[in-house]
Every structure is written in structure tokens, then in C-alpha cells.
Design an enzyme around this catalytic site. Structure first.
Site, PDB file in Angstrom:
ATOM      1  N   ASP A   1     -75.460  73.367 -50.958  1.00  0.00           N
ATOM      2  CA  ASP A   1     -76.239  74.265 -51.822  1.00  0.00           C
ATOM      3  C   ASP A   1     -75.675  75.684 -51.768  1.00  0.00           C
ATOM      4  OD1 ASP A   1     -77.793  72.021 -51.985  1.00  0.00           O
ATOM      5  OD2 ASP A   1     -79.633  72.947 -51.268  1.00  0.00           O
TER       6      ASP A   1
ATOM      7  N   GLU B   1     -86.083  70.888 -57.502  1.00  0.00           N
ATOM      8  CA  GLU B   1     -85.391  71.710 -56.518  1.00  0.00           C
ATOM      9  C   GLU B   1     -84.691  72.921 -57.144  1.00  0.00           C
ATOM     10  OE1 GLU B   1     -84.318  69.306 -52.765  1.00  0.00           O
ATOM     11  OE2 GLU B   1     -83.085  68.463 -54.371  1.00  0.00           O
TER      12      GLU B   1
END
Length: 434
Positions: A52, A275
Site C-alpha cells: 500500500d 478500502e
């Protein structure tokens, strides 16, 4: 200068991602990215897995540059760790680049033991107008627990600076860490209310609304669904899938001062995890994006690992799913897990999307199957670096994949991108560029 007034709570109802919309999910040329291959150049780092990732941004949302450098922050773990275990030890590191292609590892953002949580998950980073760096992150678990715990709080580290010299760039502390948001149990589910799947209260993303000057934090949450509720027609199994996109507002504009507001979108009965939500404003429209997995969709819905999105005429507006179903970008059917954790940002008349290179060369294996492979094979099949940057076209409620740039490519705002060959009224979805 923006005038900060308390953002209205207003009791606004969240827009719903409905089962009827999600049941139409399908791969098409407009939403499928090209196949990703390992980069020909060196990965971002040989020492750590990188997944990420987010950009250091200015208050207005533009990509920050400091003496010509761009900066990204990423979740990382040692490169010899099995990929499936990386979230258990995640730490945030930063990387910087003068050309937006070759990235240099600057090291951990925080000093050992300074951050909240047993490990830190994704967030966002602000270079404020006075030069102060604020890093928003998810404090996951508790450092003093004997076993891994999964409680999540939203934290900020403020007070850092970006410094440059002949040797490159560094993010310098000290940072002051503070937990700024926790779920209230009414609008956002607490861990004790969760029904078995991992609950979510994470992924803070700073946003200043260009229309009002007000500042917000978007985040991923879950909508509480009381036992016996008639949500989803009383189907208890579907009720466990209750993802939402939450928001907090700052009454003062202070990057550390936040109050919870009602969610923007909820997906009760549809999906558990929305998300890394974030917004790109284009032509007066608010494009709200988030990532989700195939396995977090409720029973009866066949979704994909992909970037999803909604659009409205204001941040609090009546959100409509992009492309009718919400699907914006997904992996090809023969490489369904090649990339994940997409984050969009504006560039010229396009929207660019960065992500990380996930699992590839699976030959039909599921992610559960990967966990049973020999350790060296698990490591071989995990990219653990930046993926090619995707290029999106957009027009109102529609988006389409135009092509991709190189792995980890983050161009300057003034850079022209290579042309793509037109195909009818859409560009080629198979074009690669520099």
C-alpha cells in the site's frame, strides 16, 4: 483563504451500494488493465516488500514536490518475510524520486517505538502550507498485547519536515503522535460489534474540499447492523458484509482536530471492505474511489479485486456508482491478483492510478493455495514493488482504462504523457507508455 465553519452533520443518509448494482459486475475492455510483468528495472527496494502506497500531497490535493523531488510513503516488511505475514509487522517507509521513475529508499518515517499500534497500516500524508508534514495512519493492534490484536484506531503524526541536500531528501522528525479518531459504535462499528470478518476502522485520507475550503478525513469503516435487523431482508449472513466509507470533519481546519460525521457510502449486504477511500475532483464532480477484494463481497455477488468508484456533485452529494456497477479498474481474468491497493490522482485531463505489484504467475492458483506453497515459491510469485501506473479517461458517470505507464511512474503535473492510439471513441486499453 478558506473560512472554516463547522461542517454540517445534517443527518445525511449515506448513499447505498446496492446488490442490484453489484450483481452486474463484469469484466469488460473498459475496466480491465493490461497484464503486468515484472519490471525490467530495479524494484523500489531489494530489502523490503512494498505494498500500500500513497503520495505526499499538498493541502489542495496536488502532488507535492520539494526541490524537484516527489515523495511516496509505503507499507513495508522485510523482503525475506513470507508475503502473507507482512501485515503483521508493517511499518511505513518513504521513498523519493527526482524523475518520478527511479525511487530511493529514505528509510522508516518514524523512530522505533514512536508510533501507536503494534504495527502501522495505510493512511495519507500532508505537506501543509507552512512546511509541516502530517502523516495519517492506522494504528493496528496494541504493542503490549501477548498475541496479535486487530483493534484499529486512526492516528496522526505531526511536526515533521522535509529536508533536502546534495545527498537527496529526508523526512525529519520528531513527530508528535496522537490518536484522533475511534469508532463510536453507532455510525461506525466497534471491534466488539463485528460478526466474524475482520472489522475495519482504518485508512485515513486527508481532503480539502475546493468548493468550501473545509477539511475532511475519509476512512474505511463498517456500518453497525443490530441483531434481528431487517436489513438485507433479515438475512444474517448478508448482514455481516457491512462496509462503509466514513468521514470526519475538522471544525477549525487544524490537521489534528476532527469530529465524526455520517458515512458517505455504505455497502450493507454487498461488501465488507471498502478500502483506502479517496476523492478526485474533476469538472465540478467528486469521484470517490476505493479498493476491494473478490472475497469480501457478500454471498451471491461475484466481484473482483479492483478499484471501485462513485460520483457526485458535492462531497456530501448523492453518490452514483461509476459505470453502473461501481467497477472502475480490475485485473485480467488470467491474472486476477496481479495488482491491488489502487490510489487515483489527477494529471492533466486524465486520472492516473498507482498501485502495487501483487501476486503473479499463479497458473490458476487461489490465494489460499499460494499459502501452501514452499516459502521460496511464495516469495517468487509475489511482486512486492510498485505496479504500472494506470491511465483513466472519464466523462460524467463513465470511466475507462486508457493504458498504463511504467512501474511506479509518478509524473510531474506539467509533464505531457505519451499519446495513445485511438480506437473508435475510446483509446486503446492495451497501450503502454514510459
Amino acid at each position: 483563504m478558506p473560512i472554516y465553519e463547522p461542517a454540517p452533520d445534517g443527518g445525511e443518509a449515506a448513499a447505498a451500494w446496492t446488490r442490484a448494482q453489484a450483481e452486474g459486475l463484469a469484466r469488460s475492455d473498459d475496466v480491465v488493465a493490461p497484464v503486468v510483468y515484472p519490471p525490467e528495472s530495479e524494484p523500489v527496494s531489494d530489502d523490503v516488500h512494498v505494498w500500500d502506497t500513497w503520495l505526499l500531497r499538498n493541502r489542495d490535493g496536488s502532488v507535492a514536490t520539494v526541490d524537484g523531488y516527489r515523495v511516496i510513503l509505503s507499507l513495508t516488511a522485510p523482503a525475506d518475510m513470507l508475503p502473507g505475514k507482512r501485515h503483521d509487522v508493517a511499518t511505513i517507509r518513504y521513498f523519493y524520486s527526482a524523475d518520478g521513475t527511479q525511487w530511493h529508499d529514505g528509510g522508516p518515517v518514524f523512530e522505533d517505538g514512536a508510533a501507536f499500534g503494534a504495527r502501522q497500516w495505510a493512511g495519507s500524508a500532508l505537506l501543509d502550507d507552512d512546511g509541516t508534514v502530517y502523516v495519517y495512519y492506522t494504528a493496528a493492534g496494541h504493542r503490549d498485547a501477548e498475541e496479535l490484536t486487530y483493534e484499529q484506531r486512526i492516528a496522526v503524526a505531526g511536526g515533521g519536515r522535509v529536508e533536502t541536500d546534495a545527498d537527496g531528501l529526508r523526512i525529519a522528525g520528531p513527530f508528535d503522535h496522537e490518536v484522533i479518531l475511534e469508532p463510536d459504535g453507532e455510525r461506525y462499528e466497534r471491534e466488539a460489534q463485528s460478526r466474524g470478518m475482520i472489522y475495519t476502522f482504518r485508512d485515513p485520507w486527508f481532503f480539502e474540499d475546493p468548493e468550501t475550503g473545509r477539511t475532511y478525513l475519509l476512512f474505511e469503516g463498517n456500518t453497525p447492523v443490530p441483531e434481528g435487523s431487517d436489513a438485507c431482508g433479515g438475512d444474517a449472513e448478508r448482514q455481516a458484509f457491512n462496509g462503509s466509507i466514513g468521514v470526519a470533519a475538522s471544525p477549525t481546519g487544524d490537521p489534528t482536530d476532527w469530529e465524526l460525521r455520517p458515512p458517505l457510502v455504505d455497502a450493507v449486504g454487498v461488501n465488507q471492505e471498502l478500502e483506502r477511500p479517496h476523492v478526485v475532483v474533476r469538472d465540478g464532480r467528486y469521484y470517490l474511489f476505493f479498493s476491494s477484494h473478490d472475497h469480501t463481497f457478500a454471498p451471491g455477488i461475484d466481484g473482483f479485486d479492483g478499484l471501485y468508484g462513485f460520483v457526485a456533485d458535492s462531497l456530501r452529494g448523492d453518490y452514483r456508482p461509476l459505470n453502473d456497477t461501481g467497477l472502475v479498474l480490475t485485473n485480467p481474468g488470467n491474472a486476477p491478483y496481479q495488482a491491488y491497493s489502487w490510489m487515483a490522482f489527477p494529471h492533466g485531463d486524465e486520472i492516473l492510478v498507482q498501485s502495487f505489484f501483487n501476486y503473479y504467475d499463479l497458473g490458476g492458483l487461489s490465494l489460499d493455495d499460494v499459502g501452501h506453497l514452499a516459502p521460496e515459491e511464495q516469495l517468487r510469485k509475489f511482486g512486492g514493488t510498485l505496479a504500472p501506473t494506470a491511465r483513466l479517461g472519464y466523462d460524467g458517470d463513465r470511466t475507462w482504462v486508457r493504458g498504463t505507464l511504467a512501474h511506479g511512474r509518478i509524473p510531474l503535473g506539467s509533464e505531457e504523457l505519451p499519446p495513445l492510439s485511438p480506437v473508435g471513441d475510446r483509446e486503446s486499453t492495451r497501450g503502454y507508455g514510459r
